[in-house]
Write an enzyme that holds these catalytic residues in place. Sequence first.
Site: not given
Length: 265
Positions: A6, A71, A127
Site C-alpha cells: 500500500d 484503494e 505534521t
Amino acid sequence: MKVGIDAGGSLIKIAYQEKNRMHYKKFPITEMEKAISWLKIAAPNAKAALTGGKAHIIQQNFYTEEVIVPEFQATCVGAKLFLQEEGKKSEDPFLLVNIGTGTSWHIVRGEEFERILGSGMGGGTFTGLGSLLTNVEDFSELTKLATEGDRGKVDLLVRDIYESAQPPIDGNLTAANFAKGKKVKHTDADQIAAISNMIVETIVLLTLQAVTIHQVRQVVFIGSTLIGNQSLRKGLEFYMNRIGLTAEFLEKGEYCGAVGAYFSV
C-alpha cells in the site's frame, strides 16, 4: 509467495505471509527504493498486489507485471479481515473512517462498499501545520508534544466566553479554534495539542453527519495517523462518547490497504 503493498501519501505499508503468519513493515514514502530493495531481499520471488495513490509508481518502476487493486476496495477488505482477526464485533453496515494523510469515510455493507466523504484534515495536517508552527517535523515528536500541551492556552473555550457565569454547555468545549492567538502565553506543545483537537473535532463532526444520513451505528477507525498518537485517539474517544457513538480502533488498521490488496488477488 505474495505481498501486499500500500503506497500512500506518506508511507509504504507492506504485508506478506511467511510460515502461515502475516508480517508487516512500513517505510516513509520518500524511501521507496529502500523499501523495494528490502522487499526484494526478504521475498525475492514474490508476486505483488499493489494499492494506494502511488501504486502506479511502484508498478512502473519495480513490478511492471503486477496488478493494482483499487484503494478503497483494498482498505475495506482489509478492515473486515482485521475486525474478524482482532475479535471485534462487526455490524452490517458499518462506517469505516480512514485517517491517513487526509481522511476518508466509507460505508461497508456486506461485500459492498462506498466512499461517501473525504476531508483534507488528517495526518498531513498534523505534521504539516505542526512543523509550520513549531519547526518540529518528526511525527513521533509531534505526538509527544500533543500529549504534553494545554490547548486551552490556544483555543477559545466556551468557559472563556462566559467567564464567571454558568455556560449552557460544557465549558471545556471549543468556541473557536486558535482564537487566542498571541494574547495568551503558550508553548509549542500547546499549539500541537490545539492542532490535534481541531483535527479530532472536524473528523467527529463529519462522522456524526455520515452516521445520521446513512443510518449506521458502528464506527471503525483505522489509519497510520492513529499509531502512537494518544492525543488523537483519546480525543476521538471523548467526542464520540459525547455524541453517543462507540468507536472501534483496529490495532493493525494502518495495514488495511496492504492486507486488503494481498487477499484481493
